[in-house]
Design a protein around this motif. Structure first.
Motif, PDB file in Angstrom:
ATOM      1  N   VAL A 124       0.716  -1.214  -0.141  1.00 37.29           N
ATOM      2  CA  VAL A 124       0.239   0.027   0.027  1.00 37.29           C
ATOM      3  C   VAL A 124       0.909   1.398  -0.089  1.00 37.29           C
ATOM      4  CG1 VAL A 124      -1.757   1.391   1.137  1.00 37.29           C
ATOM      5  CG2 VAL A 124      -2.136  -1.282   0.983  1.00 37.29           C
ATOM      6  N   PRO A 125       1.800   1.523   0.798  1.00 35.91           N
ATOM      7  CA  PRO A 125       2.786   2.561   0.722  1.00 35.91           C
ATOM      8  C   PRO A 125       3.246   2.658  -0.467  1.00 35.91           C
ATOM      9  CG  PRO A 125       3.163   1.362   2.668  1.00 35.91           C
ATOM     10  CD  PRO A 125       1.953   0.345   2.101  1.00 35.91           C
ATOM     11  N   GLN A 126       3.773   1.574  -1.186  1.00 32.41           N
ATOM     12  CA  GLN A 126       4.394   1.489  -2.379  1.00 32.41           C
ATOM     13  C   GLN A 126       3.712   2.075  -3.424  1.00 32.41           C
ATOM     14  OE1 GLN A 126       5.556  -2.455  -3.852  1.00 32.41           O
ATOM     15  NE2 GLN A 126       7.692  -2.133  -3.428  1.00 32.41           N
ATOM     16  N   VAL A 127       2.582   1.676  -3.619  1.00 32.83           N
ATOM     17  CA  VAL A 127       1.516   1.972  -4.738  1.00 32.83           C
ATOM     18  C   VAL A 127       1.312   3.607  -4.426  1.00 32.83           C
ATOM     19  CG1 VAL A 127      -0.786   1.767  -3.716  1.00 32.83           C
ATOM     20  CG2 VAL A 127      -0.339   1.368  -5.925  1.00 32.83           C
ATOM     21  N   TRP A 128       0.857   4.205  -3.226  1.00 30.54           N
ATOM     22  CA  TRP A 128       0.826   5.518  -3.107  1.00 30.54           C
ATOM     23  C   TRP A 128       1.869   6.295  -3.434  1.00 30.54           C
ATOM     24  CZ3 TRP A 128      -3.290   8.353  -2.752  1.00 30.54           C
ATOM     25  CH2 TRP A 128      -4.484   7.791  -2.334  1.00 30.54           C
ATOM     26  N   HIS A 129       3.329   5.982  -3.289  1.00 29.56           N
ATOM     27  CA  HIS A 129       4.381   6.408  -3.706  1.00 29.56           C
ATOM     28  C   HIS A 129       4.438   6.540  -5.553  1.00 29.56           C
ATOM     29  CE1 HIS A 129       6.741   7.698  -0.087  1.00 29.56           C
ATOM     30  NE2 HIS A 129       6.299   6.338   0.285  1.00 29.56           N
ATOM     31  N   GLU A 130       4.038   5.332  -5.747  1.00 26.55           N
ATOM     32  CA  GLU A 130       3.721   5.409  -7.250  1.00 26.55           C
ATOM     33  C   GLU A 130       2.659   6.470  -8.078  1.00 26.55           C
ATOM     34  OE1 GLU A 130       2.490   2.001 -10.540  1.00 26.55           O
ATOM     35  OE2 GLU A 130       3.599   1.266  -8.650  1.00 26.55           O
ATOM     36  N   ILE A 131       1.618   6.392  -7.195  1.00 23.02           N
ATOM     37  CA  ILE A 131       0.593   7.159  -7.356  1.00 23.02           C
ATOM     38  C   ILE A 131       1.105   8.695  -7.515  1.00 23.02           C
ATOM     39  CG2 ILE A 131      -1.565   8.163  -6.604  1.00 23.02           C
ATOM     40  CD1 ILE A 131      -2.219   5.499  -5.771  1.00 23.02           C
ATOM     41  N   TRP A 132       1.634   9.321  -6.234  1.00 26.05           N
ATOM     42  CA  TRP A 132       2.254  10.549  -6.381  1.00 26.05           C
ATOM     43  C   TRP A 132       3.232  10.800  -7.313  1.00 26.05           C
ATOM     44  CZ3 TRP A 132       3.348   9.196  -0.621  1.00 26.05           C
ATOM     45  CH2 TRP A 132       2.130   9.224   0.149  1.00 26.05           C
ATOM     46  N   SER A 133       3.958  10.005  -7.677  1.00 26.97           N
ATOM     47  CA  SER A 133       5.014  10.152  -8.798  1.00 26.97           C
ATOM     48  C   SER A 133       4.294  10.069 -10.165  1.00 26.97           C
ATOM     49  CB  SER A 133       6.252   9.470  -8.988  1.00 26.97           C
ATOM     50  OG  SER A 133       6.056   8.183  -9.187  1.00 26.97           O
ATOM     51  N   TYR A 134       3.364   9.381 -10.258  1.00 20.83           N
ATOM     52  CA  TYR A 134       2.474   9.354 -11.692  1.00 20.83           C
ATOM     53  C   TYR A 134       1.966  10.677 -11.750  1.00 20.83           C
ATOM     54  CZ  TYR A 134      -0.902   8.582 -14.974  1.00 20.83           C
ATOM     55  OH  TYR A 134      -1.796   8.642 -16.145  1.00 20.83           O
ATOM     56  N   PHE A 135       1.334  11.100 -10.858  1.00 21.60           N
ATOM     57  CA  PHE A 135       0.685  12.455 -11.184  1.00 21.60           C
ATOM     58  C   PHE A 135       1.441  13.785 -11.066  1.00 21.60           C
ATOM     59  CE2 PHE A 135      -3.280   9.903  -9.964  1.00 21.60           C
ATOM     60  CZ  PHE A 135      -3.947  10.064 -11.074  1.00 21.60           C
ATOM     61  N   GLN A 136       2.668  13.760 -10.342  1.00 24.71           N
ATOM     62  CA  GLN A 136       3.767  14.542 -10.705  1.00 24.71           C
ATOM     63  C   GLN A 136       3.896  14.781 -12.263  1.00 24.71           C
ATOM     64  OE1 GLN A 136       6.439  13.760  -7.914  1.00 24.71           O
ATOM     65  NE2 GLN A 136       5.590  14.922  -6.275  1.00 24.71           N
ATOM     66  N   GLN A 137       3.970  13.531 -12.794  1.00 22.40           N
ATOM     67  CA  GLN A 137       4.758  13.493 -14.212  1.00 22.40           C
ATOM     68  C   GLN A 137       3.689  13.527 -15.218  1.00 22.40           C
ATOM     69  OE1 GLN A 137       7.139  10.103 -14.115  1.00 22.40           O
ATOM     70  NE2 GLN A 137       8.029  10.663 -12.202  1.00 22.40           N
ATOM     71  N   SER A 138       2.455  13.110 -15.048  1.00 18.19           N
ATOM     72  CA  SER A 138       1.436  13.116 -15.928  1.00 18.19           C
ATOM     73  C   SER A 138       0.443  14.281 -16.460  1.00 18.19           C
ATOM     74  CB  SER A 138       0.459  12.019 -15.470  1.00 18.19           C
ATOM     75  OG  SER A 138      -0.706  11.650 -16.125  1.00 18.19           O
TER      76      SER A 138
END
Length: 170
Positions: A124-138
Motif C-alpha cells: 500500500v505505501p509502495q503504490v501511493w508513492h507510485e501514485i504521487w510520482s505518476y501524477f507529478q509527471q502525468s
C-alpha cells in the motif's frame, strides 16, 4: 522492461464509478504527519477492527474501504480518512454509536492502481508513492473529490494481498 521491474509496477486503468456512501471510523491527518512515527492511520485501522464494523459488511460488497476525502488542498494538505464499509445510502447514525462518520463519494472517473501481491504494509505505501510520482509527471489531473483503497475481504490475507486504489481524475 525486465520481469522484476514489471512485478514492482502496479497495473493501472481508468474506470467510471457511480456514487456511493461509506460509513466507518475517521481521522483528520496529512501525508507529512503519516510519514513520521506519530501517524494516526495505524491506530485508525485498529479502531476499525475493534469496532466490529467488519462483521457488518454488505452482502453485495464484501470489501473494506479506506476513503480519503474532504481534502484541504492537494496531496500536501490535510484530509479526512474514513475506514469503513459501503452502505446503501446515508443513514442517520444513532448518537450512541461511537464516533461513526459517513461520507458520500461522488460518481467520478478514476485512475485505478492495482498493487502487486504482497504484504499489506509494504504494497500500500509502495503504490501511493507510485501514485504521487505518476501524477507529478502525468497530464492526468487529480480532482481530490474522494479517493479510496478497496480491500476485498473474500480473499483477504494481510501477508499476501492485492489492493485497488481509486484516484479521482478529471
Amino acid at each position: 522492461m525486465s520481469h522484476s521491474q514489471q512485478q514492482n509496477q502496479s497495473e493501472r486503468w481508468v474506470e467510471t464509478r457511480p456514487a456511493m456512501f461509506i460509513q466507518g471510523v475517521g481521522v483528520r491527518t496529512t501525508n507529512e504527519a503519516e510519514a513520521g512515527p506519530q501517524g494516526k492511520i495505524p491506530q485508525l485501522w485498529d479502531r476499525y477492527f475493534q469496532s466490529g464494523l467488519q462483521t457488518q459488511l454488505s452482502d453485495k460488497d464484501q470489501a473494506i474501504y479506506a476513503l480519503y476525502t474532504d481534502y484541504e488542498s492537494d496531496a500536501s494538505g490535510a484530509y479526512t480518512l474514513i475506514i469503513g464499509n459501503r452502505i446503501d445510502e446515508a443513514v442517520v447514525v444513532a448518537a450512541s454509536t461511537e464516533e461513526l462518520q459517513q461520507a458520500a463519494v461522488p460518481a467520478a472517473k478514476y485512475m485505478v492502481f492495482r498493487t502487486r501481491r504482497g504484504p499489506l504494509l509494504e504494497v500500500v505505501p509502495q503504490v501511493w508513492h507510485e501514485i504521487w510520482s505518476y501524477f507529478q509527471q502525468s497530464a492526468d489531473k487529480r480532482t481530490y473529490t474522494g479517493d479510496y483503497e478497496r480491500y476485498d475481504m473474500q480473499q483477504f490475507d494481510p501477508a499476501n494481498t492485492v489492493v485497488d486504489v481509486y484516484i479521482a481524475i478529471e
